[in-house]
Design a protein around this motif. Structure first.
Motif, short mmCIF file in Angstrom:
data_model
loop_
_atom_site.label_atom_id
_atom_site.label_comp_id
_atom_site.label_asym_id
_atom_site.label_seq_id
_atom_site.Cartn_x
_atom_site.Cartn_y
_atom_site.Cartn_z
N CYS A 197 0.87 -1.18 0.00
CA CYS A 197 0.00 0.00 0.00
C CYS A 197 0.90 1.22 0.00
CB CYS A 197 -0.91 -0.01 1.23
SG CYS A 197 -1.99 1.45 1.32
N VAL A 198 0.98 1.90 -1.13
CA VAL A 198 1.95 3.00 -1.28
C VAL A 198 1.29 4.36 -1.42
CG1 VAL A 198 3.67 1.46 -2.30
CG2 VAL A 198 2.09 2.72 -3.80
N MET A 199 -0.04 4.39 -1.54
CA MET A 199 -0.70 5.66 -1.79
C MET A 199 -2.10 5.66 -1.19
SD MET A 199 -1.63 7.42 -5.49
CE MET A 199 0.09 7.48 -6.02
N LEU A 200 -2.51 6.82 -0.70
CA LEU A 200 -3.87 7.04 -0.25
C LEU A 200 -4.56 7.98 -1.23
CD1 LEU A 200 -6.11 6.85 1.99
CD2 LEU A 200 -5.12 8.97 2.92
N LYS A 201 -5.69 7.54 -1.78
CA LYS A 201 -6.55 8.45 -2.54
C LYS A 201 -7.53 9.03 -1.53
CE LYS A 201 -9.35 8.96 -6.71
NZ LYS A 201 -10.46 9.76 -6.18
N HIS A 202 -7.26 10.23 -1.12
CA HIS A 202 -7.97 10.86 -0.02
C HIS A 202 -9.21 11.57 -0.53
CE1 HIS A 202 -8.83 14.45 2.47
NE2 HIS A 202 -8.56 13.64 3.49
N GLU A 203 -10.39 11.07 -0.12
CA GLU A 203 -11.64 11.69 -0.54
C GLU A 203 -12.63 11.79 0.61
OE1 GLU A 203 -12.76 11.24 -4.91
OE2 GLU A 203 -12.15 9.21 -4.38
N ASP A 204 -12.10 11.80 1.82
CA ASP A 204 -13.00 12.02 2.94
C ASP A 204 -13.48 13.47 2.90
OD1 ASP A 204 -14.45 11.51 5.19
OD2 ASP A 204 -12.76 10.81 6.40
N TRP A 205 -14.67 13.70 3.46
CA TRP A 205 -15.27 15.02 3.33
C TRP A 205 -16.13 15.30 4.56
CZ3 TRP A 205 -18.67 16.40 -1.54
CH2 TRP A 205 -18.97 17.78 -1.55
N PRO A 206 -15.70 16.17 5.48
CA PRO A 206 -14.44 16.92 5.44
C PRO A 206 -13.26 16.03 5.82
CG PRO A 206 -15.60 17.40 7.46
CD PRO A 206 -16.52 16.51 6.66
N GLY A 207 -12.09 16.35 5.29
CA GLY A 207 -10.97 15.46 5.52
C GLY A 207 -9.64 16.13 5.70
N LEU A 208 -9.62 17.46 5.79
CA LEU A 208 -8.34 18.14 5.93
C LEU A 208 -7.60 17.72 7.20
CD1 LEU A 208 -9.35 21.72 4.72
CD2 LEU A 208 -8.03 20.00 3.46
N GLU A 209 -8.36 17.53 8.27
CA GLU A 209 -7.71 17.13 9.52
C GLU A 209 -7.11 15.73 9.41
OE1 GLU A 209 -7.15 19.26 11.76
OE2 GLU A 209 -8.48 20.81 10.95
N LYS A 210 -7.69 14.89 8.56
CA LYS A 210 -7.14 13.55 8.37
C LYS A 210 -5.76 13.64 7.73
CE LYS A 210 -9.66 9.94 7.27
NZ LYS A 210 -10.50 8.95 6.53
#
Length: 324
Positions: free
Chosen positions: A160-173
């Motif tokens: 696992c080399v990458m996270l496709k970040h699409e949480d909303w809101p997710g800036l704190e993640k």
């Protein structure tokens, strides 16, 4: 191959169809060329907005082979599937023809942290040595993955080399994950989605780039380039020029139809067909999109962005000729 250091803009590709719903391979070629010309450092195909779930297995293979043979940049292939056998077969097909990695989203129904971790252990096992992207999109999957669970998966699944970040809101993640890396956890690439709606803030929180789609895909490259140049004001100005269209495209259930209309309007694809079941745009919606596009073009010109950066005039001319 993608790895923990991968950066840039991996444009999420749509899948073009003819009016009868069959694959439009000529548009697929033109689209790949246009995405790269507009600044994509990589492409991601057969994602949720690529209508992967509406394709047959043979069509999926055809798209994989066509895009990879055409592309001059790395290609990531979405291989999410109900069963691991299908996932493994699609991954093998993709990697054998030159993919740089695959993307996996958790299936609906995972409720506990232990279930989520177990699922990605099994996914990593079935994918073997293939590097994969963990797609974290709870708005679509219904699966909430906390930063601590992501860190556990990253630590225990080395492919696992990458996270496709699409949480909303997710800036704190993003902030939480980057802080953990500073404290000694394995750092992986983070590329962000959500149509680029929070792109600049995501970059400022520590993201490595974007992995998303938009009807005007050059937006991601223009914003990220300005950010890396240290010109935050220009990055904001460029983003603001596109923001009305980003907002409009973000409508749940309508986004893909809007995106395909925008791409067809520019000549990137020939038809705005969304394969059934689908939502059609009304006359009023099309008028609204076109009005936003005209204002967007004016604002970009006022910012000194060259027209050929955001309007493929040669492609548009070729398309006009093909319709005569």
């Amino acid at each position: 191959m993608i790895d923990e250091t991968t950066k840039g803009v991996f444009t999420i590709a749509v899948t073009p169809f003819l009016p009868d719903g069959t694959l439009d391979l000529a548009s697929l070629d033109r689209m790949v060329d246009a995405y790269i010309a507009r600044g994509a450092s990589g492409l991601t195909i057969l994602g949720m907005m690529g209508e992967a779930g509406k394709l047959s297995s043979s069509e999926s293979v055809e798209v994989i082979r066509r895009v990879i043979s055409r592309s001059t940049v790395p290609v990531i292939v979405g291989v999410s599937a109900p069963g691991f056998a299908t996932m493994a077969a699609m991954s093998t097909e993709a990697m054998d023809v030159g993919a740089s990695g695959v993307m996996v989203a958790p299936p609906m129904g995972l409720k506990t942290d232990a279930q989520i971790v177990s699922y990605f252990h099994n996914a990593a096992d079935c994918l073997g040595e293939t590097p994969f992207v963990l797609q974290d999109f709870p708005l679509a999957t219904g699966v909430q993955i906390s930063p601590s669970v992501i860190l556990q998966i990253v630590e225990e699944c080395q492919t696992c080399v990458m996270l496709k970040h699409e949480d909303w809101p997710g800036l704190e993640k993003i902030t939480s994950l980057r802080k953990a890396s500073e404290d000694g956890s394995r750092r992986i690439s983070i590329l962000c989605g959500n149509g680029g709606m929070y792109l600049l803030e995501e970059m400022m929180r520590g993201a490595d780039g974007a992995m998303t789609g938009f009807g005007y895909p050059e937006m991601m490259r223009l914003v990220i380039d300005a950010y890396h140049a240290g010109d935050i004001d220009r990055a904001r100005d460029i983003f603001d020029a596109y923001m009305p269209m980003i907002r409009y495209e973000a409508q749940p259930g309508m986004g893909l139809a809007i995106r395909k209309h925008s791409l067809a309007r520019q000549g990137v694809i020939q038809h705005a067909t969304v394969r059934k079941p689908s939502t059609s745009l009304s006359v009023q919606a099309i008028a609204e999109i076109d009005a936003l596009a005209r204002r967007q073009e004016k604002r970009l010109l006022d910012l000194g962005v060259p027209r050929d950066v955001f309007w493929q005039s040669d492609v548009q001319q070729d398309l006009s000729m093909s319709r005569k």
